[in-house]
Design an enzyme around this catalytic site. Structure first.
Site, PDB file in Angstrom:
ATOM      1  N   ASP A 191       0.844  -1.188   0.000  1.00  0.00           N
ATOM      2  CA  ASP A 191       0.000   0.000   0.000  1.00  0.00           C
ATOM      3  C   ASP A 191       0.882   1.240   0.000  1.00  0.00           C
ATOM      4  O   ASP A 191       1.598   1.487   0.966  1.00  0.00           O
ATOM      5  CB  ASP A 191      -0.881  -0.034   1.261  1.00  0.00           C
ATOM      6  CG  ASP A 191      -1.722   1.224   1.409  1.00  0.00           C
ATOM      7  OD1 ASP A 191      -1.967   1.910   0.399  1.00  0.00           O
ATOM      8  OD2 ASP A 191      -2.141   1.510   2.547  1.00  0.00           O
ATOM      9  N   ASP A 208       0.567   5.139  -0.102  1.00  0.00           N
ATOM     10  CA  ASP A 208      -0.421   6.185   0.082  1.00  0.00           C
ATOM     11  C   ASP A 208       0.236   7.539  -0.184  1.00  0.00           C
ATOM     12  O   ASP A 208       1.208   7.889   0.478  1.00  0.00           O
ATOM     13  CB  ASP A 208      -0.931   6.103   1.523  1.00  0.00           C
ATOM     14  CG  ASP A 208      -2.231   6.855   1.704  1.00  0.00           C
ATOM     15  OD1 ASP A 208      -2.414   7.882   1.010  1.00  0.00           O
ATOM     16  OD2 ASP A 208      -3.046   6.421   2.524  1.00  0.00           O
ATOM     17  N   ASP A 267       3.226   1.380   3.460  1.00  0.00           N
ATOM     18  CA  ASP A 267       2.673   1.121   4.781  1.00  0.00           C
ATOM     19  C   ASP A 267       2.910  -0.343   5.151  1.00  0.00           C
ATOM     20  O   ASP A 267       2.129  -1.230   4.791  1.00  0.00           O
ATOM     21  CB  ASP A 267       1.179   1.449   4.786  1.00  0.00           C
ATOM     22  CG  ASP A 267       0.602   1.366   6.194  1.00  0.00           C
ATOM     23  OD1 ASP A 267       1.297   0.828   7.098  1.00  0.00           O
ATOM     24  OD2 ASP A 267      -0.521   1.838   6.401  1.00  0.00           O
TER      25      ASP A 267
END
Ligand SMILES: [Zn+2]
Length: 316
Positions: free
Chosen positions: A96, A98, A266
């Site tokens: 992930d 972001d 993450d």
């Protein structure tokens, strides 16, 4: 691009007039739908409604068209009993990135997202995919746009049964989270570390370096291009010939780059074998964008994720 919240009416329009049901769902979700846990956020307060199971795609379709949730999520894991999250069988390896949390941002500030940092996030997820392919030999990579960044799911059988510890080791490798013992090795992990470090150094300013505890920040920026090319080429002996930069400064710089490398992705998502991630094809109502599955990450542009109700409004 304007990112603004979708109204409940627009959510209804999206799921009933634009969303294509099973045509828009990724194969890997369709093939194991009944073994997945689904989560929903009905009002923007977070995915509190978890442990939903759908036995058929028709059930999921009618649920989404009726409820038009604020957000929809699906587990990376498959279970014998998804409605209890029991009987864990396997889970995709997920990454992930972001845009709102990217380190060394210089566009829109921490906690926010703009087109420029989304493009940065896209490049980072591409780099992660490249390392997974070239260094770990993984092949089944699936990308999706998450609304504020990008998700990458690895479907190879070789990773599906790994526990959190092994997943943590993988993320450390593919994002460059540890200082290599020998920085100069041409291939393998040192190359991975250096390529992320070079990229991040190119985005740092004096204030950020100082905030990270680097005292000779101005000197480092003076030699930035040389440092970056040493990192990119692997000829790291050049790093020890820079006027005004001693061994101690060099070591603290490498440590700062290591730390910032680890903030690009993450890691909590990657190690969590029970995580739920946004369902590809669902609507991200916070920014009114479609969380589309991406066939060609190299060519992805944001306009592929704009729902019709936004396009029509913008276009008049
Ligand atoms: Zn930005």
């Amino acid at each position: 691009m304007q990112f603004r919240e979708a109204t409940p009416e627009e959510r209804k329009i999206y799921y009933n007039e634009e969303w294509g049901g099973k045509r828009d769902l990724p194969d890997y979700v369709l093939h194991s739908l009944s073994m997945r846990e689904f989560g929903f956020d009905h009002d923007g307060s977070g995915p509190n409604d978890r442990k939903n199971q759908f036995l058929t795609v028709d059930q999921l379709e009618s649920y989404l068209r009726t409820k038009a949730p604020y957000s929809a999520y699906v587990s990376v894991a498959q279970y014998e009993e998804p409605s209890l999250m029991k009987g864990w069988l396997r889970a995709e390896l997920a990454f992930d990135v972001d845009a709102k949390d990217l380190p060394a941002k210089r566009c829109c500030g921490q906690g926010q997202v703009c087109e420029s940092c989304l493009e940065e996030a896209r490049r980072v997820i591409c780099m992660i995919g490249d390392v997974l392919r070239s260094d770990l030999g993984l092949r089944e990579l699936r990308y999706s746009y998450s609304g504020r960044g990008f998700h990458l799911r690895v479907l190879d059988e070789a990773v599906q049964r790994l526990g959190s510890t092994a997943r943590n080791e993988i993320v450390s490798y593919v994002v460059g989270c540890v200082l290599p013992a020998d920085l100069s090795l041409a291939l393998g992990y040192p190359r991975v570390f250096r390529s992320y470090a070079a990229r991040i150094l190119g985005r740092l300013d004096e204030r950020t370096l100082q905030a990270e505890g680097i005292r000779r920040a101005a000197k480092i920026l003076e030699h930035r291009d040389k440092i970056i090319s040493s990192l990119e080429s692997g000829r790291v002996e050049g790093l020890r010939e820079l006027e005004g930069i001693g061994e101690q400064t060099l070591q603290s710089l490498l440590e700062v780059l290591r730390k910032l490398n680890s903030e690009q992705e993450d890691g909590r998502v990657t190690v969590d074998v029970r995580r739920i991630l946004r369902l590809p094809s669902s609507l991200h109502s916070g920014v009114s964008m479609k969380c589309v599955e991406i066939r060609d990450i190299e060519r992805f542009t944001l306009d592929q994720a704009v729902p019709k109700f936004v396009g029509e409004r913008v276009g008049g």
